[in-house]
Design a protein around this motif. Structure first.
Motif, PDB file in Angstrom:
ATOM      1  N   PRO A 107      94.713  13.780 -51.584  1.00 22.14           N
ATOM      2  CA  PRO A 107      94.551  13.773 -50.205  1.00 22.14           C
ATOM      3  C   PRO A 107      93.475  14.638 -49.527  1.00 22.14           C
ATOM      4  O   PRO A 107      92.804  14.374 -48.403  1.00 22.14           O
ATOM      5  N   LYS A 108      93.309  15.914 -50.148  1.00 24.19           N
ATOM      6  CA  LYS A 108      92.486  16.862 -49.705  1.00 24.19           C
ATOM      7  C   LYS A 108      91.216  16.453 -49.645  1.00 24.19           C
ATOM      8  O   LYS A 108      90.400  16.762 -48.707  1.00 24.19           O
ATOM      9  N   GLU A 109      90.735  15.826 -50.832  1.00 24.58           N
ATOM     10  CA  GLU A 109      89.170  15.149 -50.865  1.00 24.58           C
ATOM     11  C   GLU A 109      89.308  14.305 -49.891  1.00 24.58           C
ATOM     12  O   GLU A 109      87.995  13.958 -49.425  1.00 24.58           O
ATOM     13  N   ALA A 110      90.077  13.206 -49.727  1.00 23.63           N
ATOM     14  CA  ALA A 110      90.162  12.299 -48.818  1.00 23.63           C
ATOM     15  C   ALA A 110      89.899  12.912 -47.243  1.00 23.63           C
ATOM     16  O   ALA A 110      89.156  12.348 -46.455  1.00 23.63           O
ATOM     17  N   ALA A 111      90.706  13.855 -46.918  1.00 24.33           N
ATOM     18  CA  ALA A 111      90.756  14.439 -45.556  1.00 24.33           C
ATOM     19  C   ALA A 111      89.190  15.215 -45.245  1.00 24.33           C
ATOM     20  O   ALA A 111      88.781  14.835 -44.207  1.00 24.33           O
ATOM     21  N   ASP A 112      88.684  15.636 -46.276  1.00 20.97           N
ATOM     22  CA  ASP A 112      87.132  15.997 -45.932  1.00 20.97           C
ATOM     23  C   ASP A 112      86.344  15.163 -45.846  1.00 20.97           C
ATOM     24  O   ASP A 112      85.412  15.330 -44.966  1.00 20.97           O
ATOM     25  N   ALA A 113      86.402  13.805 -46.701  1.00 22.84           N
ATOM     26  CA  ALA A 113      85.426  12.855 -46.470  1.00 22.84           C
ATOM     27  C   ALA A 113      85.788  12.102 -44.989  1.00 22.84           C
ATOM     28  O   ALA A 113      84.830  11.615 -44.491  1.00 22.84           O
ATOM     29  N   LEU A 114      87.129  11.967 -44.579  1.00 29.50           N
ATOM     30  CA  LEU A 114      87.332  11.446 -43.083  1.00 29.50           C
ATOM     31  C   LEU A 114      86.732  12.122 -42.227  1.00 29.50           C
ATOM     32  O   LEU A 114      86.147  11.521 -41.124  1.00 29.50           O
ATOM     33  N   ARG A 115      87.159  13.569 -42.131  1.00 31.33           N
ATOM     34  CA  ARG A 115      86.537  14.645 -41.205  1.00 31.33           C
ATOM     35  C   ARG A 115      84.771  14.405 -41.039  1.00 31.33           C
ATOM     36  O   ARG A 115      84.328  14.183 -39.933  1.00 31.33           O
ATOM     37  N   HIS A 116      84.370  14.383 -42.175  1.00 33.24           N
ATOM     38  CA  HIS A 116      82.928  13.984 -42.233  1.00 33.24           C
ATOM     39  C   HIS A 116      82.583  12.689 -41.611  1.00 33.24           C
ATOM     40  O   HIS A 116      81.512  12.444 -40.906  1.00 33.24           O
ATOM     41  N   PHE A 117      83.376  11.577 -41.975  1.00 33.92           N
ATOM     42  CA  PHE A 117      82.979  10.217 -41.530  1.00 33.92           C
ATOM     43  C   PHE A 117      83.124  10.391 -40.087  1.00 33.92           C
ATOM     44  O   PHE A 117      82.253   9.658 -39.245  1.00 33.92           O
TER      45      PHE A 117
ATOM     46  N   PRO B 189      80.459   8.823 -35.167  1.00 37.47           N
ATOM     47  CA  PRO B 189      81.389   8.637 -33.881  1.00 37.47           C
ATOM     48  C   PRO B 189      81.594   7.565 -33.015  1.00 37.47           C
ATOM     49  O   PRO B 189      82.612   7.283 -32.251  1.00 37.47           O
ATOM     50  N   ASN B 190      80.535   6.466 -33.061  1.00 37.93           N
ATOM     51  CA  ASN B 190      80.931   5.244 -32.486  1.00 37.93           C
ATOM     52  C   ASN B 190      81.340   4.040 -33.490  1.00 37.93           C
ATOM     53  O   ASN B 190      81.230   2.750 -33.154  1.00 37.93           O
ATOM     54  N   SER B 191      81.977   4.569 -34.667  1.00 36.82           N
ATOM     55  CA  SER B 191      82.156   3.541 -35.617  1.00 36.82           C
ATOM     56  C   SER B 191      83.346   2.573 -34.981  1.00 36.82           C
ATOM     57  O   SER B 191      84.238   2.977 -34.475  1.00 36.82           O
ATOM     58  N   GLN B 192      83.048   1.200 -35.265  1.00 39.22           N
ATOM     59  CA  GLN B 192      84.134   0.358 -35.186  1.00 39.22           C
ATOM     60  C   GLN B 192      85.623   0.812 -36.053  1.00 39.22           C
ATOM     61  O   GLN B 192      86.632   0.051 -35.531  1.00 39.22           O
ATOM     62  N   TRP B 193      85.302   1.323 -36.932  1.00 36.91           N
ATOM     63  CA  TRP B 193      86.300   1.677 -37.930  1.00 36.91           C
ATOM     64  C   TRP B 193      86.983   3.222 -37.656  1.00 36.91           C
ATOM     65  O   TRP B 193      87.716   3.771 -38.321  1.00 36.91           O
ATOM     66  N   LYS B 194      86.494   4.005 -36.464  1.00 38.26           N
ATOM     67  CA  LYS B 194      86.916   5.185 -36.194  1.00 38.26           C
ATOM     68  C   LYS B 194      88.539   5.204 -35.985  1.00 38.26           C
ATOM     69  O   LYS B 194      89.093   6.278 -36.662  1.00 38.26           O
ATOM     70  N   ASP B 195      89.336   4.455 -35.400  1.00 36.22           N
ATOM     71  CA  ASP B 195      90.765   4.359 -35.502  1.00 36.22           C
ATOM     72  C   ASP B 195      91.301   4.475 -36.576  1.00 36.22           C
ATOM     73  O   ASP B 195      92.274   5.238 -37.129  1.00 36.22           O
ATOM     74  N   PHE B 196      90.889   3.551 -37.784  1.00 32.08           N
ATOM     75  CA  PHE B 196      91.382   3.415 -38.954  1.00 32.08           C
ATOM     76  C   PHE B 196      90.986   4.719 -39.785  1.00 32.08           C
ATOM     77  O   PHE B 196      91.974   5.121 -40.482  1.00 32.08           O
ATOM     78  N   ALA B 197      89.935   5.108 -39.418  1.00 32.41           N
ATOM     79  CA  ALA B 197      89.577   6.618 -40.114  1.00 32.41           C
ATOM     80  C   ALA B 197      90.586   7.591 -39.784  1.00 32.41           C
ATOM     81  O   ALA B 197      91.010   8.332 -40.636  1.00 32.41           O
TER      82      ALA B 197
END
Length: 406
Positions: free
Chosen positions: A370-380, A385-393
């Motif tokens: 999960p730590k690596e995933a959290a880093d990737a998601l914060r970067h995402f 910022p305007n991604s249609q997948w922002k809520d899912f992220a």
């Protein structure tokens, strides 16, 4: 006294020949019904083909009736022996109409010859699937001309008894068979009493139609491609790369869509020419494999390409499809590595956004990182910022933080 009975070939069916087994079952069921009813003679009169008494659908139904158990057994043996491989090679949509049409054409030739030369035979019942099966033999002779027929023999002469097995080429086997039919037909024409219980012209007619149709659809070329490709595979296994490249190239030239030939061609070519020349072909084969849902082959091709040429510059869309393929096969760690390469090597591509989300999701749900995933998601969230997948992220990020607290 001697017997020669075929019992198999060295060319097994590549898939389940449903129509062949269905035809065998229908013939057996009809035979049981034919001799199980109280008046089997009436069945013969109604459904067998009698040249002098053209009757309804008898031109079709005759090929499902048989004159006895040995007649049925012999025909079903040949139908099984030659039908299985042919159905798999042709597809049932070609195999079944050809089988039925061969039976009808065989009947027509029998009718023409008998009406012109044999008044006695014109009043005789014609039954059996042999005319239709003869059509299969005509096609088999051209399509599987290098196949070996496995034979069982039994010889009994006074006190001399021998039995055993041997093999014979399919072309020789079928040539001997058709020669017997021609000889029998000639003898019947010379003396109608000789061999009149066997409809030789039916066999000849069915065989002729099968061979003619095989020539029209160029079936012998398909057979040649298969055998040349087999030689190419053998050469590749023996590391005779130049011969493998030459032979597989012949097949690819004749059949550009033949994935197996293209695979042998590219694997042999990389040992004789610069590997970079074959990268586009590797990628094309991967795309074909994915489209045909052959995920295992796509995985093998990708692994092979990465090991031989890691800096191959593969298109990010194809790499994303490969990641999905690996995840479906359960290779989650491999899928993560592929997604990571997209993120690192093509950060500005349209696929990088999707790759980042899938990367994080696999790390959380499948790999427990999960730590690596959290880093990737914060970067995402920052990068898109305007991604249609922002809520899912953000949902995935909350899930990753929750997992980290455990």
């Amino acid at each position: 006294m001697f017997f020669f009975i075929p019992y198999g070939t060295d060319r097994p069916a590549r898939s389940f020949p449903f129509i062949t087994y269905t035809l065998i079952a229908i013939n057996v069921i009809v035979f049981a019904w034919q001799y199980g009813v109280s008046n089997s003679d009436a069945v013969m009169d109604r459904y067998a083909f009698i040249p002098n008494q053209l009757n309804g659908m008898s031109w079709f139904t005759y090929m499902f009736l048989h004159g006895g158990l040995s007649h049925l057994a012999g025909n079903m043996l040949y139908l099984w022996l030659f039908g299985c491989a042919l159905e798999c090679a042709l597809g049932w949509w070609i195999f079944l109409p050809t089988y039925l049409l061969s039976g009808c054409v065989a009947m027509m030739l029998h009718y023409s010859i008998v009406m012109a030369t044999d008044p006695v035979g014109a009043n005789t019942h014609l039954v059996g699937a042999s005319g239709a099966i003869a059509g299969l033999l005509g096609m088999y002779a051209l399509r599987f001309y290098q196949t070996r027929i496995r034979m069982w023999y039994f010889v009994f002469l006074l006190f001399f008894i021998r039995w055993g097995k041997f093999e014979i080429g399919s072309v020789w086997f079928i040539a001997i068979w058709i020669a017997q039919q021609i000889f029998g037909a000639a003898m019947s024409a010379w003396s109608p009493d000789v061999g009149s219980h066997i409809a030789y012209w039916t066999h000849i007619g069915g065989f002729g139609l099968g061979m003619l149709y095989a020539l029209l659809i160029n079936l012998q070329s398909e057979g040649k491609s298969e055998y040349v490709l087999a030689d190419a595979v053998y050469a590749l296994d023996r590391q005779d790369y130049r011969r493998a490249l030459q032979l597989s190239g012949e097949v690819v030239k004749r059949e550009p869509a033949n994935s197996e030939a293209r695979l042998v061609h590219v694997r042999s070519g990389m040992h004789t020419r610069p590997f970079e020349d074959f990268i586009p072909e590797y990628e094309s084969l991967m795309k074909d494999s994915l489209q045909k849902h052959n995920l295992e082959l796509a995985q093998a091709l990708y692994t092979e390409l990465e090991s031989l040429y890691p800096t191959n510059g593969m298109d990010s869309r194809l790499r994303l499809a490969i990641a999905t393929c690996l995840a479906q096969l359960g290779d989650h760690a491999g899928a993560v590595r592929v997604l990571q390469r997209i993120i690192q090597e093509a950060p500005n591509s349209a696929e990088a956004e999707t790759a980042t989300l899938r990367y994080a999701q696999l790390l959380i749900e499948q790999l427990g990182r999960p730590k690596e995933a959290a880093d990737a998601l914060r970067h995402f969230v920052v990068r898109y910022p305007n991604s249609q997948w922002k809520d899912f992220a953000e949902q995935l990020l909350a899930k990753a933080r929750q997992a980290m607290r455990k």
